[in-house]
Motif scaffolding. Structure first.
Motif, short mmCIF file in Angstrom:
data_model
loop_
_atom_site.label_atom_id
_atom_site.label_comp_id
_atom_site.label_asym_id
_atom_site.label_seq_id
_atom_site.Cartn_x
_atom_site.Cartn_y
_atom_site.Cartn_z
N GLU A 322 0.83 -1.21 0.00
CA GLU A 322 0.00 0.00 0.00
C GLU A 322 0.87 1.26 0.00
O GLU A 322 0.59 2.22 -0.73
CB GLU A 322 -0.93 -0.01 1.21
N LYS A 365 -5.44 -7.62 0.77
CA LYS A 365 -5.42 -6.21 0.36
C LYS A 365 -3.98 -5.73 0.40
O LYS A 365 -3.11 -6.36 1.02
CB LYS A 365 -6.30 -5.37 1.29
N TYR A 405 -12.84 -5.01 -0.97
CA TYR A 405 -12.08 -6.19 -1.37
C TYR A 405 -12.85 -7.49 -1.16
O TYR A 405 -12.52 -8.51 -1.77
CB TYR A 405 -10.76 -6.26 -0.59
N GLU A 431 -6.18 -2.82 -8.69
CA GLU A 431 -5.68 -1.66 -7.95
C GLU A 431 -4.19 -1.46 -8.16
O GLU A 431 -3.71 -0.34 -8.36
CB GLU A 431 -5.98 -1.83 -6.45
N LYS A 435 -3.32 1.80 -9.80
CA LYS A 435 -3.07 2.73 -8.69
C LYS A 435 -4.32 3.53 -8.35
O LYS A 435 -4.28 4.73 -8.17
CB LYS A 435 -1.91 3.66 -9.02
N ARG A 436 -5.44 2.83 -8.27
CA ARG A 436 -6.70 3.46 -7.90
C ARG A 436 -7.45 2.54 -6.94
O ARG A 436 -7.69 1.38 -7.25
CB ARG A 436 -7.54 3.72 -9.15
N ARG A 437 -7.80 3.07 -5.77
CA ARG A 437 -8.42 2.23 -4.73
C ARG A 437 -9.85 1.85 -5.11
O ARG A 437 -10.58 2.67 -5.68
CB ARG A 437 -8.46 2.98 -3.40
N PRO A 438 -10.28 0.63 -4.75
CA PRO A 438 -11.68 0.26 -4.97
C PRO A 438 -12.62 0.96 -4.00
O PRO A 438 -13.83 0.85 -4.12
CB PRO A 438 -11.68 -1.26 -4.72
N ASP A 440 -12.47 4.32 -3.55
CA ASP A 440 -12.55 5.73 -3.92
C ASP A 440 -13.99 6.23 -3.79
O ASP A 440 -14.95 5.46 -3.93
CB ASP A 440 -12.07 5.94 -5.37
N TRP A 453 -14.94 1.39 -13.47
CA TRP A 453 -13.68 1.65 -12.75
C TRP A 453 -12.51 0.99 -13.48
O TRP A 453 -11.48 1.61 -13.72
CB TRP A 453 -13.80 1.12 -11.33
N SER A 457 -9.68 3.16 -15.47
CA SER A 457 -8.34 3.07 -14.88
C SER A 457 -7.36 2.48 -15.86
O SER A 457 -6.23 2.92 -15.98
CB SER A 457 -8.39 2.23 -13.61
#
Length: 479
Positions: A322, A365, A405, A431, A435-438, A440, A453, A457
């Motif tokens: 992370e 995660k 997740y 992700e 580089k994009r969080r689920p 967001d 998404w 992305s």
């Protein structure tokens, strides 16, 4: 000044214009899949800068000009599916930059030049369906080639490629020498190997009887070391000083410490005021007794008393995945991201199928993926894991993982299965690549569904791949 000329898949016929070979700055030339006739002129040696040359699937004939060997910048050459005859030019040994050579579906004869072994960059060769004969060289690119590269040449032979017949020994003297070698060298080697195998087997059996067999993976297992005391943990963390704090979560804190002997460790101290956390300690202990794998965070030992519940873990100097995804001072290139996710996949595969009782992690995660000094990924935090009985493929639980997740059936019905881990892995893979969080805000509020998404992305992620120069210009156009 023209550098790229692509004329493939048309209906050009007749012969090449002579002016074509005077374009000394040309880098890429493709005239493949046309109906061009005649011989390939020796003037082709004028393409001094050429890197990739594709002339396959035409009606070219005659011998391959030796001046092709002057093109020392050439990386890819494809003359397949034409009517070239004669021998493969010995001058090809001068193509010092050559990486791939394709000559199948012609009428080439003679032997394969042994000098091609010396081309250090040559990684692929294909001479199938010609009239070649003699022994296939065994060094360089030929050592990594397969049967498909030599099919359709009845006269070829060689021992190092499966299904290719061995070359006949016509000299009786050589046959006699071969027998002598077998008698003097091979036979003693076989006998010695058998004796060594016998002694090693006896030695292993004795060690097993004494109970001294070592862990092949050299991964510490709970129970192989003495439990450390509370005071030892206090000392190694400087009485839990904040300067040694490397992470905090809902279940407790993680400190960096140094045990007696100088071993650097991470000490995960659980919050005893939370009853659920204490149950997580028992769960994690049970799981860690059953697993050992290079991509799981190794547990060195534990500490359990009235004052503390703690795990002593191998220290991971590069922190969590992370942090590498979202901290400004850190960056993972595409190759590193794929390598990390491959490591995670190996760990998950082991948990699900590597031993008698399947284990479901339940909380995959990026925060639970830790990286060692070599950037090898290790899966950690088994606090809510489930050990499934052999007869079960799923279980029911009230314990949830991390929103964003967890699989739908896990979140809505509490169904735990290996499939849920695979779902979490898929979300994490998206992700890591984008580089994009689920979690967001757009996704959490329902303004952006999962498919959108991924689509949005990945459009940006593919541009990053192009900018990183990971593919050639021709391959980028194809993408």
């Amino acid at each position: 000044m023209l550098q790229h000329l692509f004329l493939g898949s048309n209906k050009f016929s007749s012969k090449f214009p002579l002016s074509l070979w005077k374009m000394s700055g040309l880098l890429y030339l493709s005239v493949s899949q046309n109906s061009i006739e005649g011989e390939l002129p020796s003037d082709i040696g004028g393409l001094k800068a050429i890197i990739k040359l594709y002339l396959y699937s035409n009606h070219l004939s005659g011998v391959i000009p030796t001046r092709l060997g002057e093109l020392q910048n050439l990386q890819s050459l494809d003359l397949s599916n034409n009517s070239f005859f004669g021998q493969i030019p010995l001058s090809f040994a001068n193509l010092i930059s050559l990486e791939s050579l394709d000559l199948p579906l012609n009428a080439l004869s003679g032997t394969i030049p042994k000098s091609l072994e010396k081309l250090s960059y040559l990684k692929r060769i294909n001479v199938s369906f010609n009239d070649l004969e003699g022994e296939i060289p065994s060094g360089g690119v030929f050592a990594i080639s397969t049967l498909q590269s030599f099919l359709g040449n009845k006269g070829l032979c060689g021992m190092h490629i499966l299904e290719i017949p061995a070359c006949a020994i016509t000299n009786p003297g050589k046959q006699l020498k071969l027998k002598e070698v077998l008698l003097k060298i091979v036979t003693p080697v076989i006998i010695a190997s058998f004796l060594i195998f016998l002694f090693v087997s006896i030695w292993i059996m004795k060690r097993q009887k004494k109970g001294k067999s070592k862990d092949l993976e050299k991964v510490p297992e709970i129970g192989t070391r003495q439990l450390v005391s509370y005071h030892e943990i206090q000392r190694s963390t400087n009485n839990f000083d904040e300067s040694n704090l490397i992470g905090e979560g809902s279940s407790g804190s993680v400190y960096q410490g140094t045990l007696f002997g100088g071993t650097a460790v991470a000490i995960k101290v659980l919050d005893l005021e939370n009853e659920q956390v204490c149950k997580r300690f028992d769960t994690e202990c049970e799981v860690m007794r059953n697993v050992r794998h290079r991509n799981l965070v190794p547990v060195i030992t534990t500490c359990s008393s009235d004052y503390i519940r703690a795990f002593v873990l191998q220290f991971m100097p590069n922190g969590s995945l992370e942090n590498w995804l979202y901290k400004e001072d850190r960056h993972l290139n595409l190759h590193q991201r794929v390598t990390v996710m491959l490591d995670v996949a190996m760990a998950v595969e082991y948990l699900h199928h590597g031993h008698v009782t399947p284990i479901v992690h339940c909380d995959l995660k990026p925060a639970n993926i830790l990286l060692d000094e070599d950037m090898v990924a290790h899966v950690g935090d088994f606090g809510i894991s489930k050990i499934l009985a052999i007869s079960q493929s799923m279980a029911y639980t009230e314990t949830l993982g991390t929103l964003g997740y967890i699989a739908p059936e896990y979140g809505s019905e509490g169904i735990v299965s290996a499939s849920g881990d695979v779902y979490s892995y898929g979300i994490m893979l998206m992700e890591v690549l984008t580089k994009r969080r689920p979690t967001d805000e757009e996704i959490r509020n329902g303004n952006l569904d999962l498919r959108k998404w991924i689509t949005q992305s990945f459009s940006g992620s593919m541009m990053d791949v192009m900018d990183a120069n990971l593919f050639s210009e021709e391959e980028q156009i194809t993408c």
